[in-house]
Enzyme design. Sequence first.
Site, PDB file in Angstrom:
ATOM      1  N   THR A   1       0.835  -1.196   0.000  1.00 45.05           N
ATOM      2  CA  THR A   1       0.000   0.000   0.000  1.00 45.05           C
ATOM      3  C   THR A   1       0.871   1.248   0.000  1.00 45.05           C
ATOM      4  O   THR A   1       2.006   1.199   0.447  1.00 45.05           O
ATOM      5  CB  THR A   1      -0.830  -0.056   1.299  1.00 45.05           C
ATOM      6  OG1 THR A   1      -1.716  -1.167   1.186  1.00 45.05           O
ATOM      7  CG2 THR A   1      -1.635   1.202   1.556  1.00 45.05           C
TER       8      THR A   1
ATOM      9  N   ARG B   1     -14.288  -7.638   0.154  1.00 43.93           N
ATOM     10  CA  ARG B   1     -13.595  -7.303   1.408  1.00 43.93           C
ATOM     11  C   ARG B   1     -13.019  -5.876   1.326  1.00 43.93           C
ATOM     12  O   ARG B   1     -12.476  -5.465   0.321  1.00 43.93           O
ATOM     13  CB  ARG B   1     -12.475  -8.318   1.636  1.00 43.93           C
ATOM     14  CG  ARG B   1     -11.584  -8.049   2.843  1.00 43.93           C
ATOM     15  CD  ARG B   1     -10.325  -7.296   2.462  1.00 43.93           C
ATOM     16  NE  ARG B   1      -9.400  -7.164   3.575  1.00 43.93           N
ATOM     17  CZ  ARG B   1      -8.335  -6.355   3.532  1.00 43.93           C
ATOM     18  NH1 ARG B   1      -8.083  -5.632   2.485  1.00 43.93           N
ATOM     19  NH2 ARG B   1      -7.533  -6.286   4.570  1.00 43.93           N
TER      20      ARG B   1
ATOM     21  N   ASP C   1      -8.424  -1.457   5.898  1.00 42.90           N
ATOM     22  CA  ASP C   1      -8.381  -0.226   6.688  1.00 42.90           C
ATOM     23  C   ASP C   1      -8.128   1.015   5.844  1.00 42.90           C
ATOM     24  O   ASP C   1      -8.484   2.128   6.250  1.00 42.90           O
ATOM     25  CB  ASP C   1      -7.268  -0.325   7.742  1.00 42.90           C
ATOM     26  CG  ASP C   1      -5.906  -0.531   7.094  1.00 42.90           C
ATOM     27  OD1 ASP C   1      -5.811  -1.340   6.141  1.00 42.90           O
ATOM     28  OD2 ASP C   1      -4.939   0.123   7.507  1.00 42.90           O
TER      29      ASP C   1
ATOM     30  N   THR D   1      -0.327   0.914   6.922  1.00 40.85           N
ATOM     31  CA  THR D   1      -0.222  -0.184   5.951  1.00 40.85           C
ATOM     32  C   THR D   1      -0.028  -1.499   6.689  1.00 40.85           C
ATOM     33  O   THR D   1       0.646  -1.532   7.718  1.00 40.85           O
ATOM     34  CB  THR D   1       0.934   0.040   4.970  1.00 40.85           C
ATOM     35  OG1 THR D   1       1.054  -1.120   4.138  1.00 40.85           O
ATOM     36  CG2 THR D   1       2.260   0.287   5.668  1.00 40.85           C
ATOM     37  N   GLY D   2      -0.613  -2.548   6.156  1.00 36.28           N
ATOM     38  CA  GLY D   2      -0.455  -3.837   6.826  1.00 36.28           C
ATOM     39  C   GLY D   2      -1.754  -4.618   6.787  1.00 36.28           C
ATOM     40  O   GLY D   2      -2.616  -4.358   5.938  1.00 36.28           O
TER      41      GLY D   2
HETATM   42  N1  ASP Z   1      -3.857  -2.289   4.731  1.00 33.49           N
HETATM   43  C1  ASP Z   1      -4.165  -2.808   3.420  1.00 33.49           C
HETATM   44  C2  ASP Z   1      -5.436  -3.617   3.489  1.00 33.49           C
HETATM   45  O1  ASP Z   1      -5.631  -4.322   4.468  1.00 33.49           O
HETATM   46  C3  ASP Z   1      -3.084  -3.665   2.854  1.00 33.49           C
HETATM   47  C4  ASP Z   1      -1.699  -3.108   2.956  1.00 33.49           C
HETATM   48  O2  ASP Z   1      -1.461  -2.111   3.596  1.00 33.49           O
HETATM   49  O3  ASP Z   1      -0.809  -3.714   2.370  1.00 33.49           O
HETATM   50  O4  ASP Z   1      -6.196  -3.596   2.575  1.00 33.49           O
END
Ligand code: ASP
Length: 334
Positions: free
Chosen positions: A203, A231, A234, A253-254
């Site tokens: 992200t 889906r 966040d 991010t995560g």
């Molecule tokens: N936070 C993002 C999500 O859950 C994914 C990411 O940050 O890599 O959609």
Amino acid sequence: MKKLFLFAALSFSTLIFSQKKYVLVIHGGAGTITKASMTPEKEKAYTQKLKEALKAGYSEIKKGNSSVEAVAASIVILEDSPLFNAGKGAVFTADGKNDLDASIMNGKDKSAGAISGVHTIKNPIKAAIAVMEKSPHVMLSGLGAEQFAAEQKLELVNPEYFWTIERWDGLQKLKKKETEKKIGQNMKNEILKSYEIDQKFGTVGAVALDKNGNIAAGTSTGGMTNKKWNRIGDAPIIGAGTYADSLVGISCTGWGEYFIRATAARTIAAKMEYQNKDIKTASQETIDEIEKLGGDGGLIALDKNGNIAMPFNTSGMYRGAVTENGEIEIEIYK
Ligand code: ASP
């Protein structure tokens, strides 16, 4: 002599990402990013793109433009690059689509905008800004969001524009592993397993502080590989993946589910506002809380005095910042 050199190197490294006044901070995702898994060419490509994004955002700030414009300038560069999981290069859903989410918040007046589940908007961050500035709403999704973007004359593309071979292969690999790893207990565990083996996030996000002292934060993503049932993570949720007020701005991010449950971005701002915690403590505590819940990822935060924090509990996070004098710093690994 050797000792002197070591001392100089140590004091230099402790100065990195500290003590200066920063005006822009960006990330390109956290995840299993290790030196061993990186080629010099790949490392160079990521570093150059992050630099380009920092320069684009910084130039807006230097011109006296708003923090929202700076965030947009940086994020558009990252969305247009196939290296990151946002815009072109976004990951694929289980049914082979690129489902894009983005959000923005303007700390000046706490206005905010977000879009979710779109397939044809070239730069989702621009659509989020349009929602914030040109609509009475905060969040639009799917076809309606695309209709709105068309009315706003934003650039629309054929969904194929977002397709990249790396992400397509990523989906196939994950689907294969998912079948192998099925543990057969219940649906929830199977889905959780499939996310656990997809440890490459990507992200993008930016937080800027403009010359008038206003902060803005934005985030853009394709979400998580193999996501099902529309889906939503966040990234497009104000208070979870993105937040900004007059004190601080945050982009996360995560593993999105955990950032939503921890109301991550808003929690950092609340710790600073109500508990007087500094940005580093507030940010680290929030990442620790996410880890306790079982999640992983990272975040960037920038406060009104130009202090930054970039904690993460993965092996790496693409990240960079610019000082008010235009000095650029970039880091990838822990
Ligand atoms: N936070 C993002 C999500 O859950 C994914 C990411 O940050 O890599 O959609």
